[in-house]
Design an enzyme around this catalytic site. Structure first.
Site, PDB file in Angstrom:
ATOM      1  N   SER A   1     -73.179 -57.097-103.049  1.00 26.74           N
ATOM      2  CA  SER A   1     -73.208 -55.628-103.164  1.00 26.74           C
ATOM      3  C   SER A   1     -74.654 -55.196-103.006  1.00 26.74           C
ATOM      4  O   SER A   1     -75.582 -55.998-103.232  1.00 26.74           O
ATOM      5  CB  SER A   1     -72.689 -55.213-104.548  1.00 26.74           C
ATOM      6  OG  SER A   1     -73.055 -53.881-104.839  1.00 26.74           O
TER       7      SER A   1
ATOM      8  N   TYR B   1     -71.571 -55.883-113.824  1.00 24.77           N
ATOM      9  CA  TYR B   1     -71.396 -55.930-112.366  1.00 24.77           C
ATOM     10  C   TYR B   1     -72.747 -56.169-111.681  1.00 24.77           C
ATOM     11  O   TYR B   1     -72.882 -57.018-110.794  1.00 24.77           O
ATOM     12  CB  TYR B   1     -70.771 -54.613-111.893  1.00 24.77           C
ATOM     13  CG  TYR B   1     -70.417 -54.581-110.430  1.00 24.77           C
ATOM     14  CD1 TYR B   1     -69.272 -55.219-109.961  1.00 24.77           C
ATOM     15  CD2 TYR B   1     -71.222 -53.916-109.503  1.00 24.77           C
ATOM     16  CE1 TYR B   1     -68.940 -55.195-108.613  1.00 24.77           C
ATOM     17  CE2 TYR B   1     -70.898 -53.879-108.160  1.00 24.77           C
ATOM     18  CZ  TYR B   1     -69.752 -54.515-107.718  1.00 24.77           C
ATOM     19  OH  TYR B   1     -69.429 -54.483-106.383  1.00 24.77           O
TER      20      TYR B   1
HETATM   21  P1  NDP Z   1     -60.405 -54.046-104.502  1.00 23.16           P
HETATM   22  O1  NDP Z   1     -60.224 -53.832-105.970  1.00 23.16           O
HETATM   23  O2  NDP Z   1     -59.810 -53.083-103.547  1.00 23.16           O
HETATM   24  O3  NDP Z   1     -59.909 -55.499-104.097  1.00 23.16           O
HETATM   25  C1  NDP Z   1     -60.299 -56.620-104.829  1.00 23.16           C
HETATM   26  C2  NDP Z   1     -59.238 -57.687-104.679  1.00 23.16           C
HETATM   27  O4  NDP Z   1     -59.659 -58.827-105.450  1.00 23.16           O
HETATM   28  C3  NDP Z   1     -57.897 -57.206-105.272  1.00 23.16           C
HETATM   29  O5  NDP Z   1     -56.823 -57.638-104.462  1.00 23.16           O
HETATM   30  C4  NDP Z   1     -57.904 -57.899-106.625  1.00 23.16           C
HETATM   31  O6  NDP Z   1     -56.621 -58.150-107.167  1.00 23.16           O
HETATM   32  C5  NDP Z   1     -58.581 -59.208-106.292  1.00 23.16           C
HETATM   33  N1  NDP Z   1     -59.035 -59.873-107.505  1.00 23.16           N
HETATM   34  C6  NDP Z   1     -59.597 -59.333-108.592  1.00 23.16           C
HETATM   35  N2  NDP Z   1     -59.823 -60.250-109.523  1.00 23.16           N
HETATM   36  C7  NDP Z   1     -59.366 -61.430-109.006  1.00 23.16           C
HETATM   37  C8  NDP Z   1     -59.306 -62.752-109.485  1.00 23.16           C
HETATM   38  N3  NDP Z   1     -59.724 -63.066-110.720  1.00 23.16           N
HETATM   39  N4  NDP Z   1     -58.798 -63.719-108.683  1.00 23.16           N
HETATM   40  C9  NDP Z   1     -58.345 -63.419-107.446  1.00 23.16           C
HETATM   41  N5  NDP Z   1     -58.364 -62.183-106.943  1.00 23.16           N
HETATM   42  C10 NDP Z   1     -58.870 -61.193-107.715  1.00 23.16           C
HETATM   43  O7  NDP Z   1     -61.995 -54.116-104.325  1.00 23.16           O
HETATM   44  P2  NDP Z   1     -62.908 -54.150-103.011  1.00 23.16           P
HETATM   45  O8  NDP Z   1     -62.137 -54.549-101.830  1.00 23.16           O
HETATM   46  O9  NDP Z   1     -63.678 -52.890-102.988  1.00 23.16           O
HETATM   47  O10 NDP Z   1     -63.935 -55.299-103.442  1.00 23.16           O
HETATM   48  C11 NDP Z   1     -64.018 -56.549-102.777  1.00 23.16           C
HETATM   49  C12 NDP Z   1     -65.408 -57.110-103.017  1.00 23.16           C
HETATM   50  O11 NDP Z   1     -66.373 -56.227-102.443  1.00 23.16           O
HETATM   51  C13 NDP Z   1     -65.797 -57.249-104.496  1.00 23.16           C
HETATM   52  O12 NDP Z   1     -66.478 -58.453-104.714  1.00 23.16           O
HETATM   53  C14 NDP Z   1     -66.702 -56.062-104.732  1.00 23.16           C
HETATM   54  O13 NDP Z   1     -67.618 -56.286-105.774  1.00 23.16           O
HETATM   55  C15 NDP Z   1     -67.382 -55.934-103.378  1.00 23.16           C
HETATM   56  N6  NDP Z   1     -67.955 -54.619-103.144  1.00 23.16           N
HETATM   57  C16 NDP Z   1     -67.159 -53.504-103.031  1.00 23.16           C
HETATM   58  C17 NDP Z   1     -67.748 -52.264-102.810  1.00 23.16           C
HETATM   59  C18 NDP Z   1     -66.948 -50.998-102.669  1.00 23.16           C
HETATM   60  O14 NDP Z   1     -67.554 -49.903-102.634  1.00 23.16           O
HETATM   61  N7  NDP Z   1     -65.622 -51.027-102.570  1.00 23.16           N
HETATM   62  C19 NDP Z   1     -69.210 -52.118-102.709  1.00 23.16           C
HETATM   63  C20 NDP Z   1     -69.926 -53.363-102.841  1.00 23.16           C
HETATM   64  C21 NDP Z   1     -69.321 -54.560-103.046  1.00 23.16           C
HETATM   65  P3  NDP Z   1     -55.993 -57.081-108.204  1.00 23.16           P
HETATM   66  O15 NDP Z   1     -55.422 -56.032-107.352  1.00 23.16           O
HETATM   67  O16 NDP Z   1     -54.987 -57.867-108.951  1.00 23.16           O
HETATM   68  O17 NDP Z   1     -57.124 -56.603-109.075  1.00 23.16           O
END
Ligand code: NDP
Length: 260
Positions: free
Chosen positions: A151, A164
């Site tokens: 991030s 975070y």
């Molecule tokens: P979302 O919440 O849309 O998607 C995250 C996915 O990860 C979900 O399907 C979630 O499942 C899954 N997940 C969460 N915890 C676990 C776990 N313990 N084991 C397996 N899967 C898990 O988030 P984003 O797509 O936005 O985020 C993806 C990555 O990008 C993250 O690492 C985030 O920190 C990073 N990021 C995102 C930004 C943004 O603005 N969106 C900015 C910067 C970085 P469930 O639905 O069950 O929670």
């Protein structure tokens, strides 16, 4: 179509799913690892009717046994792993005064320890594969790539998302340390540091004009990014075009970090 296999954690939705779709379209076989069965199944339905090209594995990345099962199922289905995208992540609010120990531990367990556990298991698999090659000088013929979804908060802090911020700062150094350790084996390790991207993680600002205006004001390109714009960076980092890049973070952030 390539025989290559990409494993994407948190691949059922958001940025992870955009990566799944992009790599699938680029000819990869894909492994979606997520903890949400329904979402994962729907994602699979959307992209592929042929299980020889994509599988879904239920996996909480913070659980070591589930991670071992993930690797076993991946190897059993496809027999190889070329690219790992450590994308699963959560964000829980709270600063030093009000963040609970439980929430601190949970965020670190998923975002940092989860990436560590999956990387460790995948790297072990890659090593075994490398050891079995007859000619070790041919290492670069089938290069491996690990991509950590970090991030901009590995670089700039958000005080009311302390855990975070800490997790992404740790991910930055984990990326560098792994890159140094694995470079002699031809395994490249890089990170992606997105700014504000339209996913569930940003759902809180969806109907909040003031919050959106704040994002626009601190984003030189003046808009929120799309998951596909992050997936494109992942595709580049996994490709031969990035063959001399390791230990780096690329920031698809609309110019956000240039403001600091
Ligand atoms: P979302 O919440 O849309 O998607 C995250 C996915 O990860 C979900 O399907 C979630 O499942 C899954 N997940 C969460 N915890 C676990 C776990 N313990 N084991 C397996 N899967 C898990 O988030 P984003 O797509 O936005 O985020 C993806 C990555 O990008 C993250 O690492 C985030 O920190 C990073 N990021 C995102 C930004 C943004 O603005 N969106 C900015 C910067 C970085 P469930 O639905 O069950 O929670």
């Amino acid at each position: 179509m390539s025989e290559k296999v990409v494993l994407v954690t948190g691949g059922a939705r958001g940025i992870g799913f955009a990566c799944v779709r992009r790599f699938y379209e680029d000819g990869y076989r894909v492994v979606i690892a997520d903890r949400e069965d329904t979402e994962g199944a729907r994602a699979l339905d959307d992209i592929v009717a042929d299980p020889s090209r994509a599988i879904y594995v239920h996996c909480d990345v913070s659980d070591k046994l589930e991670v071992h099962n993930l690797i076993a199922e991946t190897v059993s289905a496809f027999g190889r792993i070329d690219v790992l995208i450590n994308n699963a992540g959560i964000a829980l609010p709270g600063g030093i005064l009000d963040l609970s120990e439980e929430d601190f531990d949970r965020v670190l367990a998923v975002n940092l320890r989860g990436a560590f556990l999956v990387s460790k298991a995948v790297t072990r698999f890659m090593f075994d594969e490398i050891e079995n090659r007859e000619d070790r000088s041919r290492l670069t013929e089938r290069p491996y790539s690990i991509i950590n979804m970090s991030s901009i908060n590995e670089e700039v802090a958000i005080p009311d998302y302390l855990a975070y911020t800490v997790s992404k700062g740790g991910m930055r150094q984990m990326t560098r340390a792994m890159a140094l350790e694995l470079a002699p084996y031809g395994i490249r390790v890089n990170a992606i540091g997105p700014g504000s991207i339209k996913t569930n993680m940003l759902a809180g600002v969806a109907g909040d004009k003031e919050a959106q205006d704040k994002i626009y004001a601190r984003t030189p390109l003046g808009r929120i990014g799309q998951p596909d714009e992050v997936a494109g960076v992942a595709a580049f980092l996994a490709s031969e075009d990035a063959s001399y890049i390791t230990g780096q973070t690329i920031y698809p952030d609309g110019g956000r970090l240039a403001l600091n």
